[in-house]
Scaffold this active site. Structure first.
Site, PDB file in Angstrom:
ATOM      1  N   PRO A   1       7.690 -70.664 -69.216  1.00 46.29           N
ATOM      2  CA  PRO A   1       9.103 -70.898 -68.892  1.00 46.29           C
ATOM      3  C   PRO A   1       9.269 -72.051 -67.906  1.00 46.29           C
ATOM      4  O   PRO A   1       9.726 -71.883 -66.768  1.00 46.29           O
ATOM      5  CB  PRO A   1       9.539 -69.563 -68.287  1.00 46.29           C
ATOM      6  CG  PRO A   1       8.300 -69.018 -67.670  1.00 46.29           C
ATOM      7  CD  PRO A   1       7.160 -69.461 -68.548  1.00 46.29           C
TER       8      PRO A   1
ATOM      9  N   ASN B   1       5.815 -69.872 -62.352  1.00 49.09           N
ATOM     10  CA  ASN B   1       6.269 -69.119 -63.517  1.00 49.09           C
ATOM     11  C   ASN B   1       5.097 -68.647 -64.373  1.00 49.09           C
ATOM     12  O   ASN B   1       4.136 -69.386 -64.570  1.00 49.09           O
ATOM     13  CB  ASN B   1       7.209 -69.984 -64.363  1.00 49.09           C
ATOM     14  CG  ASN B   1       8.553 -70.186 -63.695  1.00 49.09           C
ATOM     15  OD1 ASN B   1       9.052 -69.283 -63.041  1.00 49.09           O
ATOM     16  ND2 ASN B   1       9.135 -71.359 -63.857  1.00 49.09           N
ATOM     17  N   HIS B   2       5.165 -67.439 -64.881  1.00 54.78           N
ATOM     18  CA  HIS B   2       4.150 -66.860 -65.751  1.00 54.78           C
ATOM     19  C   HIS B   2       4.680 -66.765 -67.181  1.00 54.78           C
ATOM     20  O   HIS B   2       5.887 -66.742 -67.407  1.00 54.78           O
ATOM     21  CB  HIS B   2       3.769 -65.451 -65.268  1.00 54.78           C
ATOM     22  CG  HIS B   2       3.066 -65.440 -63.950  1.00 54.78           C
ATOM     23  ND1 HIS B   2       2.162 -64.462 -63.607  1.00 54.78           N
ATOM     24  CD2 HIS B   2       3.125 -66.279 -62.875  1.00 54.78           C
ATOM     25  CE1 HIS B   2       1.693 -64.688 -62.386  1.00 54.78           C
ATOM     26  NE2 HIS B   2       2.288 -65.793 -61.921  1.00 54.78           N
ATOM     27  N   GLN B   3       3.772 -66.693 -68.112  1.00 51.03           N
ATOM     28  CA  GLN B   3       4.162 -66.505 -69.508  1.00 51.03           C
ATOM     29  C   GLN B   3       4.898 -65.174 -69.648  1.00 51.03           C
ATOM     30  O   GLN B   3       4.399 -64.126 -69.241  1.00 51.03           O
ATOM     31  CB  GLN B   3       2.928 -66.532 -70.419  1.00 51.03           C
ATOM     32  CG  GLN B   3       3.258 -66.447 -71.894  1.00 51.03           C
ATOM     33  CD  GLN B   3       2.017 -66.578 -72.781  1.00 51.03           C
ATOM     34  OE1 GLN B   3       0.904 -66.695 -72.278  1.00 51.03           O
ATOM     35  NE2 GLN B   3       2.220 -66.565 -74.077  1.00 51.03           N
TER      36      GLN B   3
ATOM     37  N   THR C   1       2.080 -60.526 -68.380  1.00 56.22           N
ATOM     38  CA  THR C   1       2.392 -61.750 -67.644  1.00 56.22           C
ATOM     39  C   THR C   1       1.211 -62.209 -66.793  1.00 56.22           C
ATOM     40  O   THR C   1       1.307 -63.237 -66.114  1.00 56.22           O
ATOM     41  CB  THR C   1       3.594 -61.522 -66.710  1.00 56.22           C
ATOM     42  OG1 THR C   1       3.287 -60.451 -65.800  1.00 56.22           O
ATOM     43  CG2 THR C   1       4.843 -61.188 -67.508  1.00 56.22           C
TER      44      THR C   1
END
Length: 212
Positions: free
Chosen positions: A109, A81-83, A89
């Protein structure tokens, strides 16, 4: 006992002379991967099927007993997951040369642990996304992508995985969840095999009621 042998959860290869199916538990080296006895995968190793599993996230993959994992299954962990609450992102912090410290965990996330309960069948090339909980006795169809929790004894298929149907009626599901056959001794499970493999579900319910 069959052919003079008793099931052994500590062996790696449960089929003599065949190395493309293994019991997973005795092969695990990562302390954040926890697998129950007699769960197997149709491959010669397991941990490469767990991807983006970075120790700094602290997330765990927890799999119960007697699960059946087909070839090509992938467990995607939270490191994938990326910001998403910022303009970009792109993970500058993870790549060399970029002037960025890791974001706060609250800005990522993160979905928590991924939990697969007992006697779950995961079909070929299915993808299990971070933080999902798959209940006892569920069936995950081949090539499915599971991104949300799955109730016990439910069949799901597709991308995203959608409920096809419950495997049994509510009474039988309730009986199975109470009896928890997977937690019994090997000799007890052996004696239960005629019930566990019987297709006459009314007879199964009758036998299970007598076990309570």
């Amino acid at each position: 006992m069959k052919n003079g042998k008793t099931p052994d959860p500590n062996v790696i290869y449960p089929i003599t002379g065949y190395d493309k199916e293994i019991y997973v538990k005795p092969t695990i080296t990562n302390p954040n991967i926890i697998v129950g006895e007699f769960t197997y995968i149709a491959d010669s190793e397991f941990e490469s099927h767990v991807t983006h599993h970075y120790e700094w996230n602290g997330d765990r993959l927890i799999i119960g007993k007697f699960c059946q994992i087909a070839a090509g299954v992938e467990f995607v962990m939270n490191g994938a997951n990326h910001q998403m609450n910022a303009v970009s992102t792109f993970p500058f912090y993870a790549l060399e040369g970029w002037n960025m410290n890791p974001p706060a965990q609250a800005d990522l996330p993160l979905k928590g642990d991924t939990v697969i309960d007992n006697d779950v069948w995961i079909g070929q090339n299915a993808v299990i996304l971070p933080g999902v909980h798959i209940g006892d006795g569920a069936i995950i169809g081949a090539n499915s992508v599971v991104g949300s929790d799955i109730e016990p004894y439910t069949i799901v298929i597709g991308n995203p995985a959608m409920v096809l149907r419950k495997r049994f009626d509510d009474e039988l599901i309730d009986l199975l969840l109470k009896i928890k056959w997977w937690d019994r001794r090997i000799d007890e499970i052996n004696s239960l095999i005629p019930i566990l493999t019987c297709s006459d579900l009314e007879e199964v319910k009758k036998e299970l009621r007598a076990l309570r």
